[in-house]
Design an enzyme around this catalytic site. Structure first.
Site, PDB file in Angstrom:
ATOM      1  N   ARG A   1       0.813  -1.219   0.000  1.00 22.34           N
ATOM      2  CA  ARG A   1       0.000   0.000   0.000  1.00 22.34           C
ATOM      3  C   ARG A   1       0.850   1.275   0.000  1.00 22.34           C
ATOM      4  O   ARG A   1       0.476   2.283   0.581  1.00 22.34           O
ATOM      5  CB  ARG A   1      -0.965   0.012   1.195  1.00 22.34           C
ATOM      6  CG  ARG A   1      -1.863  -1.202   1.292  1.00 22.34           C
ATOM      7  CD  ARG A   1      -2.800  -1.329   0.089  1.00 22.34           C
ATOM      8  NE  ARG A   1      -3.577  -2.563   0.204  1.00 22.34           N
ATOM      9  CZ  ARG A   1      -3.244  -3.724  -0.350  1.00 22.34           C
ATOM     10  NH1 ARG A   1      -2.135  -3.809  -1.084  1.00 22.34           N
ATOM     11  NH2 ARG A   1      -3.994  -4.785  -0.208  1.00 22.34           N
TER      12      ARG A   1
ATOM     13  N   SER B   1     -11.104   0.261   2.943  1.00 21.44           N
ATOM     14  CA  SER B   1     -10.375   0.048   4.198  1.00 21.44           C
ATOM     15  C   SER B   1      -9.793   1.366   4.706  1.00 21.44           C
ATOM     16  O   SER B   1      -9.178   2.113   3.948  1.00 21.44           O
ATOM     17  CB  SER B   1      -9.242  -0.958   3.999  1.00 21.44           C
ATOM     18  OG  SER B   1      -9.762  -2.223   3.646  1.00 21.44           O
TER      19      SER B   1
ATOM     20  N   GLU C   1      -4.826   4.209   5.850  1.00 26.93           N
ATOM     21  CA  GLU C   1      -4.746   3.994   4.412  1.00 26.93           C
ATOM     22  C   GLU C   1      -5.425   5.155   3.691  1.00 26.93           C
ATOM     23  O   GLU C   1      -5.068   5.504   2.578  1.00 26.93           O
ATOM     24  CB  GLU C   1      -5.427   2.665   4.053  1.00 26.93           C
ATOM     25  CG  GLU C   1      -5.174   2.175   2.661  1.00 26.93           C
ATOM     26  CD  GLU C   1      -5.648   0.739   2.465  1.00 26.93           C
ATOM     27  OE1 GLU C   1      -6.480   0.523   1.561  1.00 26.93           O
ATOM     28  OE2 GLU C   1      -5.205  -0.154   3.208  1.00 26.93           O
TER      29      GLU C   1
END
Length: 308
Positions: free
Chosen positions: A176, A225, A296
């Site tokens: 990520r 998320s 995130e």
């Protein structure tokens, strides 16, 4: 030119659409956020390059695709938003099992396009609620797949409108996270997949979407998320273990279905509600487990509502 005095006459040679004081809530999957001073919808990559070349070099820029993974604060954004979703949307099948895809293509569309062309390895994109530009920016992934595992080369553009072709080895790619982009943005990529079977891939996509609907709050406004999974663990497990499922601030609620999702319940939350709940979750998890959850989601803009 002065951006504060910018009007449609400044982009008469551009083919895109320039909007002023444009509410951003409708462009984000959380459905919150104040207005952008300016929002530009480019007609194509060349048009985008022309538009960028005419902006002041210090103009604040924000790129939005589907608006997932982003929390726009209630005060909005005082610069220019570049909207890629619905604009940079070309997909081209190339030789050697490759596809060229522009940044505004939704990940779900990319998954279906590759499957229908008998290519496998891209089915996981169906589970990512964003565009390919965003997927490239954060190495988005799910169900064992990650975007950069397929990248052969990318095209980037800088704020002067200059376009470059770059290779994966020029970036540091991790979970990520993609470093090395500098003051540039992804506008397209060449991706290489594997030979496959259309029916098999489409069934995998169908199964993935069914699993997603069963385990995630897909019928509620959310951003995907909220936190990265810490090494060796899952953010959702940690949040649930701290008894935070169902905890709310205003209309923002930690999902009962999946603890790593914060929902805007029936559209009643503000960005401030959501941001406060994010901080609350981080604090409670840190206090009870000594683990720091890393966001995130990107938090953007002015927290103070402006009077316009």
């Amino acid at each position: 030119m002065s951006i504060t005095g910018m009007d449609s006459s400044h982009v008469t040679e551009s083919q895109g659409t320039l909007l002023f004081n444009e509410p951003l809530a409708e462009y984000t999957t959380w459905r919150v956020g104040g207005p952008a001073a300016r929002l530009y919808k480019p007609a194509n990559i060349d048009d985008l390059a022309l538009f960028l070349s005419r902006l002041p070099f210090d103009e604040p820029l924000l790129w939005l695709g589907l608006g997932s993974n982003s929390l726009i604060r209630d005060g909005g954004f005082s610069g220019t938003v570049i909207l890629t979703q619905g604009c940079l949307k070309e997909m081209t099948l190339l030789s050697d099992n490759c596809i060229r895809v522009e940044a505004g293509v939704s990940c779900a569309s990319m998954a279906r396009f590759s499957a229908r062309n008998n290519l496998s390895g891209g089915e996981f994109w169906a589970g990512i609620p964003g565009t390919m530009g965003g997927a490239l920016r954060m190495n988005a992934g799910c169900h064992g797949g990650e975007t950069w595992q397929s990248v052969i080369e990318v095209q980037t553009i800088n704020r002067r409108g200059e376009i470059r072709t770059r290779k994966p080895e020029e970036f540091e790619v991790a979970y990520r996270h993609v470093a090395g982009l500098g003051d540039e943005w992804f506008i397209s990529a060449k991706l290489q997949l594997s030979p496959g079977n259309k029916e098999t891939s489409l069934q995998l996509i169908k199964d993935l979407l069914a699993h997603r609907a069963k385990t995630q709050p897909t019928n509620e406004y959310n951003c995907g998320s909220v936190f990265r999974n810490p090494p060796g663990d899952f953010a959702a497990r940690l949040i649930e273990s701290c008894g935070l499922k169902g905890v709310s601030i205003g209309g923002a609620v930690v999902s009962e279905k999946h603890a790593n999702f914060i929902i805007n319940h029936q559209g009643t939350a503000t960005a401030a509600n959501i941001e406060a709940l994010i901080h609350l979750v981080q604090t409670k998890v840190r206090e009870q487990t000594s683990i720091e959850l890393i966001r995130e989601v990107h938090i953007i803009g002015d927290a103070n509502v402006q009077t316009r």
